[in-house]
Scaffold this active site. Structure first.
Site, PDB file in Angstrom:
ATOM      1  CG  HIS A 134       4.661  -2.459   4.924  1.00 31.70           C
ATOM      2  ND1 HIS A 134       4.707  -1.110   5.209  1.00 31.70           N
ATOM      3  CD2 HIS A 134       3.339  -2.787   4.897  1.00 31.70           C
ATOM      4  CE1 HIS A 134       3.480  -0.647   5.358  1.00 31.70           C
ATOM      5  NE2 HIS A 134       2.637  -1.638   5.158  1.00 31.70           N
ATOM      6  CG  ASN A 145      -1.911  -1.124   1.193  1.00 31.82           C
ATOM      7  OD1 ASN A 145      -2.478  -1.406   0.145  1.00 31.82           O
ATOM      8  ND2 ASN A 145      -2.118  -1.788   2.313  1.00 31.82           N
TER       9      ASN A 145
END
Ligand code: 5GP
Ligand code: ZN
Length: 116
Positions: free
Chosen positions: A102, A89
């Site tokens: 991440h 995201n």
């Protein structure tokens, strides 16, 4: 660079606990604290980058390294053959909630057909 108030930097530094699945000189992978699937691992660079936007110019090969580590994590957690999803995201519309790049690795069950 280590950002002292960044929870993922603190995990890399060993100052915060995480269930680590894989680590090397560039990448660390650990179980998500609020799993959204039976297997839910986060794969992060050891160096602090906010998101893909931040990392891609400084270290162009980093996303590839993170994907390689995601495949290794899938193997280690036994989901490489049954299937898994890798997602990251970026920013507010994607609801990025931790500002340290991440990749999510999700699997271990049949996932939602929806990506959004
Ligand atoms: P995002 O919403 O930014 O794409 O994903 C952040 C993820 O980090 C979430 O799935 C959240 O559960 C996970 N997370 C947040 N804080 C911690 C923590 O302290 N430890 C671990 N293992 N995961 C965390
Ligand atoms: Zn960080």
């Amino acid at each position: 660079m280590v950002v002292s108030d960044c929870i993922f930097c603190r995990i890399v530094a060993g100052d915060a606990h995480a269930d680590i699945i894989y680590s090397d000189e560039q990448v660390t992978a650990f179980r998500d604290i609020h799993p959204q699937a039976k297997v839910h691992i986060l794969v992060i660079p050891n160096q602090h980058f906010v998101s893909l936007n931040d990392a891609i110019e400084d270290v162009p090969d980093l996303p590839g390294r993170l994907i390689q580590a995601a495949v290794e994590v899938a193997r280690r957690t036994g989901i490489a053959e049954s299937g898994y999803r890798v997602a990251t995201n970026t920013g507010a519309d994607a609801r990025q909630s931790v500002d340290h790049l991440h990749f999510h690795v999700l699997g271990g069950e049949r996932l939602s057909p929806r990506l959004a």
